[in-house]
Scaffold this active site. Structure first.
Site, PDB file in Angstrom:
ATOM      1  N   GLY A 109       0.826  -1.201   0.000  1.00 36.84           N
ATOM      2  CA  GLY A 109       0.000   0.000   0.000  1.00 36.84           C
ATOM      3  C   GLY A 109       0.856   1.246   0.000  1.00 36.84           C
ATOM      4  N   GLN A 117       3.177   9.898   1.202  1.00 36.06           N
ATOM      5  CA  GLN A 117       4.438   9.150   1.167  1.00 36.06           C
ATOM      6  C   GLN A 117       5.286   9.474  -0.063  1.00 36.06           C
ATOM      7  OE1 GLN A 117       2.424   5.172   2.119  1.00 36.06           O
ATOM      8  NE2 GLN A 117       4.449   4.982   3.057  1.00 36.06           N
ATOM      9  N   CYS A 163       6.199  -0.215   7.064  1.00 37.80           N
ATOM     10  CA  CYS A 163       5.820   0.925   6.229  1.00 37.80           C
ATOM     11  C   CYS A 163       7.004   1.326   5.364  1.00 37.80           C
ATOM     12  CB  CYS A 163       5.411   2.079   7.136  1.00 37.80           C
ATOM     13  SG  CYS A 163       4.950   3.566   6.250  1.00 37.80           S
ATOM     14  N   LEU A 164       6.736   1.623   4.108  1.00 41.32           N
ATOM     15  CA  LEU A 164       7.824   2.025   3.200  1.00 41.32           C
ATOM     16  C   LEU A 164       8.486   3.331   3.647  1.00 41.32           C
ATOM     17  CD1 LEU A 164       6.204   1.223  -0.279  1.00 41.32           C
ATOM     18  CD2 LEU A 164       7.854  -0.153   1.000  1.00 41.32           C
ATOM     19  N   HIS A 180      -4.131   1.482   7.747  1.00 46.91           N
ATOM     20  CA  HIS A 180      -2.759   2.012   7.723  1.00 46.91           C
ATOM     21  C   HIS A 180      -2.646   3.168   6.719  1.00 46.91           C
ATOM     22  CE1 HIS A 180       1.794   1.282   7.780  1.00 46.91           C
ATOM     23  NE2 HIS A 180       1.627   2.087   6.758  1.00 46.91           N
ATOM     24  N   GLU A 181      -3.182   2.969   5.517  1.00 44.91           N
ATOM     25  CA  GLU A 181      -3.053   4.001   4.474  1.00 44.91           C
ATOM     26  C   GLU A 181      -3.909   5.230   4.788  1.00 44.91           C
ATOM     27  OE1 GLU A 181      -0.582   3.649   2.710  1.00 44.91           O
ATOM     28  OE2 GLU A 181      -0.315   1.504   3.023  1.00 44.91           O
ATOM     29  N   HIS A 206      -2.263   7.508   7.159  1.00 40.23           N
ATOM     30  CA  HIS A 206      -1.268   8.401   6.536  1.00 40.23           C
ATOM     31  C   HIS A 206      -1.892   9.735   6.126  1.00 40.23           C
ATOM     32  CE1 HIS A 206       2.527   6.295   6.239  1.00 40.23           C
ATOM     33  NE2 HIS A 206       1.980   5.214   5.710  1.00 40.23           N
TER      34      HIS A 206
HETATM   35 ZN    ZN Z   1       2.797   3.352   5.634  1.00 46.08          ZN
END
Ligand code: ZN
Length: 146
Positions: free
Chosen positions: A46, A51, A88-89, A130-131, A134
């Protein structure tokens, strides 16, 4: 399409609230396509627009069942609870257990501006939460229980 640079923890962009999208234009479609390419390139499940440094309410998810892209996503309903490991990226090398709803119903727009509703369970419910976090400037590390 192009791979964009993923913003890392410590960058203030990740702590800001994203803006609602009022108009779907070519610029937004390009952003969505770049986000998809960036997510696949990084082997993520995701990605949210902040991000890649853009404070707009857009998320993309693929937990292995195909791409989901949502504009202005909102959680309409949630039930149950699950606790599992997340990463998380934007927070490379960090993992931790986070408690999330077991099931969510999410509403948003597709790239044509149609209202869509998606129900997600288990990993998909986790990915949505999670997304969408953000978009509020929340990172999973804020919610790690161990
Ligand atoms: Zn993330």
């Amino acid at each position: 399409m192009a791979i964009r640079r993923v913003v890392k923890d410590g960058d203030p962009t990740l702590r800001k609230k994203s803006r609602k999208i009022e108009k779907i234009d070519q610029r937004l479609i390009t952003l969505i396509e770049d986000m998809i390419e960036t997510m696949y390139d990084a082997n993520g499940v995701g990605l949210a627009a902040p991000q890649v440094g853009i404070l707009k309410r857009v998320i993309v998810i693929d937990i292995g069942d195909g791409i989901i892209e949502l504009i202005n996503p909102e959680i309409m309903k949630e039930s149950g609870e699950q606790t599992d490991v997340e990463g998380c990226l934007s927070v490379p090398g960090v993992n931790g257990d986070v408690s999330r709803p077991q099931k969510v119903k999410v509403r948003g727009l597709d790239r044509k501006g149609n209202m869509v509703e998606i129900e997600g369970e288990d990993l998909l419910a986790r990915a949505f939460c999670h997304e969408i976090d953000h978009l509020e400037g929340i990172l999973f590390t804020d919610k790690v229980i161990k």
